[in-house]
Scaffold this active site. Structure first.
Site, PDB file in Angstrom:
ATOM      1  N   GLU A  36     -33.583 -26.471  29.339  1.00  0.00           N
ATOM      2  CA  GLU A  36     -33.455 -27.445  30.450  1.00  0.00           C
ATOM      3  C   GLU A  36     -34.622 -28.421  30.490  1.00  0.00           C
ATOM      4  O   GLU A  36     -35.259 -28.606  31.545  1.00  0.00           O
ATOM      5  CB  GLU A  36     -33.297 -26.714  31.792  1.00  0.00           C
ATOM      6  CG  GLU A  36     -32.011 -25.909  31.872  1.00  0.00           C
ATOM      7  CD  GLU A  36     -31.666 -25.377  33.243  1.00  0.00           C
ATOM      8  OE1 GLU A  36     -32.516 -25.401  34.152  1.00  0.00           O
ATOM      9  OE2 GLU A  36     -30.516 -24.908  33.414  1.00  0.00           O
ATOM     10  N   TYR A  86     -23.705 -23.953  37.155  1.00  0.00           N
ATOM     11  CA  TYR A  86     -23.520 -22.866  38.133  1.00  0.00           C
ATOM     12  C   TYR A  86     -22.704 -23.424  39.290  1.00  0.00           C
ATOM     13  O   TYR A  86     -22.877 -24.576  39.674  1.00  0.00           O
ATOM     14  CB  TYR A  86     -24.882 -22.386  38.668  1.00  0.00           C
ATOM     15  CG  TYR A  86     -25.746 -21.740  37.603  1.00  0.00           C
ATOM     16  CD1 TYR A  86     -25.581 -20.406  37.266  1.00  0.00           C
ATOM     17  CD2 TYR A  86     -26.735 -22.472  36.946  1.00  0.00           C
ATOM     18  CE1 TYR A  86     -26.363 -19.809  36.290  1.00  0.00           C
ATOM     19  CE2 TYR A  86     -27.530 -21.875  35.969  1.00  0.00           C
ATOM     20  CZ  TYR A  86     -27.345 -20.545  35.645  1.00  0.00           C
ATOM     21  OH  TYR A  86     -28.121 -19.957  34.682  1.00  0.00           O
ATOM     22  N   GLU A 145     -25.630 -21.305  29.648  1.00  0.00           N
ATOM     23  CA  GLU A 145     -25.839 -20.771  31.013  1.00  0.00           C
ATOM     24  C   GLU A 145     -24.632 -21.172  31.843  1.00  0.00           C
ATOM     25  O   GLU A 145     -24.373 -22.367  32.012  1.00  0.00           O
ATOM     26  CB  GLU A 145     -27.117 -21.307  31.653  1.00  0.00           C
ATOM     27  CG  GLU A 145     -28.376 -20.707  31.092  1.00  0.00           C
ATOM     28  CD  GLU A 145     -29.627 -21.078  31.893  1.00  0.00           C
ATOM     29  OE1 GLU A 145     -29.532 -21.222  33.134  1.00  0.00           O
ATOM     30  OE2 GLU A 145     -30.680 -21.248  31.266  1.00  0.00           O
TER      31      GLU A 145
END
Ligand code: AHR
Length: 494
Positions: free
Chosen positions: A168, A239, A287
């Site tokens: 990231e 997410y 992720e």
């Protein structure tokens, strides 16, 4: 739904069912590693946790971070324990005791039946560390770093094949955050020397931390401008949460995930065209998960503790449905998404929870992930689905039926994964498996619960668990069923 062997999306890369362990919260200490725990082996690896992980058949695990890695010196975690430093860990404001590191993780992964996906630090470190760690981990012997590994008791190289170039790096929260051009340069040069040390490795460059980033998708384009010929994969992270308790929208988030995948693939193809390259860039969704339950609790955690209970989301039945939809979304794009990591694996936004000194149990999201990983191997088939749809304020045209089939040629079986997003009504389902001849239903597994907010806990670990009483039936090459409201379904056919 029409399911036809001839309509293949792609052979699924089993690494689509990867996961992630970060030095964060109780993922390592109190999660996978707890010397003195009644179930721990002589190395301190919790066998109760390993048993649950083996059920998930996780082929690859990303490590050691996450945000953690951007301040991590891997050398702190190798060699004699008594010489390993305790460090302030700035990403999560904890103290890292370095009792577990590269060699322990390589051993532990073997015990878990997984390969290692190692993320290097491109926050505070750079090209020099990149070449050193590949030499330490993968070079047989006869050089400073490989001989250091041998001196640490590891004669054979670990042969780590998959490496992430940082984590990231587009995020201002990242230690050593960089602009796309700064990151692109250091990633390119690191990739070059890493492959000079070991030409067999595969590399993942950092894409955006999410679609919400203002730098997306320009970040991807700039990073690939530098790294296109040096890496095999570009990463995606995402997410989802249900802060507003708007479950119909929450269940539709997988449509956004698909849109994200499509646009990142398009950006890769734009750079491919720009560079007149014949190489296709693949995607590593390294992720992904639901993450929001623990946000408020995390604000109360005092800094500078060892392994505090951070990011301990307790997952509900509806989270499991979302995870099921996200898995189907990735399967639909398995021609581009070759690897993915459910973030994370133990205690930290995880399918598996533990008590320090106590039990380990499966959260609700454990089940759709396990079903996909165990039965979703083979060829993903194009989902020709007709379904009624609904709209919410945030998302329109959400099909009530989310579904895909996977054909496992070796076993001669097809598995249909299906979510009924309707919260109030069951859904009549009919699949025409026209190329399969006369079919038989092997089993129809269902995950459902009268309470969408139901969870599993240490004292009630099987509150939300699948049953095999689904009603799918075959008649010739047609399979029909009535899918219960708000349910995850796995219909196995041969
Ligand atoms: O998985 C938790 C965190 O989410 C990771 O450390 C980071 O990469 C992401 O922001």
């Amino acid at each position: 739904m029409i399911i036809d062997k001839d309509f293949a999306i792609s052979k699924i890369d089993e690494r689509l069912y990867g996961s992630f362990i970060e030095h964060l919260g109780r993922a390592v200490y109190g999660g996978i590693f707890e010397p003195g725990h009644p179930s721990a082996d002589e190395r301190g690896y919790r066998k109760d946790v390993l048993n649950l992980i083996r059920k998930l058949r996780v082929p690859i695990i990303r490590y050691p971070g996450g945000n953690f890695v951007s301040g991590y010196d891997w050398k702190d975690g190798v060699g004699p324990l008594e010489l390993r430093p305790r460090r302030l860990e700035l990403a999560w404001r904890t103290v890292e005791p370095n009792l577990f590191g590269l060699n322990e993780f390589a051993d532990w992964s073997k015990a878990a039946g997984s390969d290692v996906m190692w993320a290097i630090n491109l926050g505070t470190h750079g090209v020099e560390e990149a070449r050193q760690i590949v030499e330490y981990a993968n070079h047989p012997s006869g050089s400073y770093w490989s001989d250091l590994r041998v001196s640490h008791g590891y004669k054979d190289p670990h042969n780590i094949k998959t490496w992430c170039l940082g984590n990231e790096m587009d995020g201002p929260w990242q230690i050593g955050h960089k602009t796309a051009a700064e990151y692109g340069r250091v990633a390119q040069e690191s990739a070059k020397v890493m492959k000079w040390v070991d030409p067999t490795i595969e590399l993942v460059a950092c894409g955006s931390s999410g679609k919400f980033m203002t730098t997306y998708p320009e970040w991807e384009a700039t990073v690939l401008d530098h790294t296109y010929e040096h890496v095999e994969y570009l990463s995606l992270h995402t997410y989802y949460g249900n802060h507003e308790n708007d479950t119909p929208t929450f269940l539709g988030r997988s449509l956004e995930m698909e849109d994200f995948i499509r646009s990142v693939a398009a950006t890769c193809d734009y750079i491919k065209a720009k560079k007149r390259s014949s190489k296709t860039m693949y995607l590593s969704f390294d992720e992904w998960n639901v993450w929001f339950h623990s946000n408020d609790a995390d604000k109360q955690i005092a800094p500078w503790q060892i392994a505090p209970p951070q990011l301990e989301d307790v997952y509900t039945m509806e989270d499991a449905l979302v995870v099921g939809c996200l898995l189907i979304a990735m399967l639909k794009h398995s021609d581009r998404v070759r690897m993915a990591c459910l973030a994370q694996l133990v205690n930290v936004i995880a399918p598996i929870m533990t008590e320090n000194g106590g039990d380990a149990w499966a959260q609700t999201i454990f089940y759709p992930f396990m079903h996909a990983s165990v039965f979703g191997r083979g060829t993903a088939l194009v989902p020709l689905v007709q379904s009624p749809k609904y709209d919410t304020k945030a998302i329109t045209d959400i099909p009530y039926l989310e579904s895909i089939a996977v054909y496992n040629e070796e076993a001669g079986e097809a598995t249909i994964f299906a979510v009924n997003r309707d919260l109030n009504e069951s859904l009549p389902f009919e699949a025409d498996l026209r190329s399969f001849g006369n079919c038989q239903v092997i089993e129809h597994l269902v995950l459902e619960h009268a309470d969408l907010k139901a969870t599993n806990t240490a004292r009630n670990p099987d509150n939300v668990a699948p049953h095999a009483r689904g009603n799918a039936q075959a008649d010739g090459s047609k399979v029909s069923s009535v899918l219960g409201k708000a349910s995850w379904n796995v219909i196995r056919v041969k």
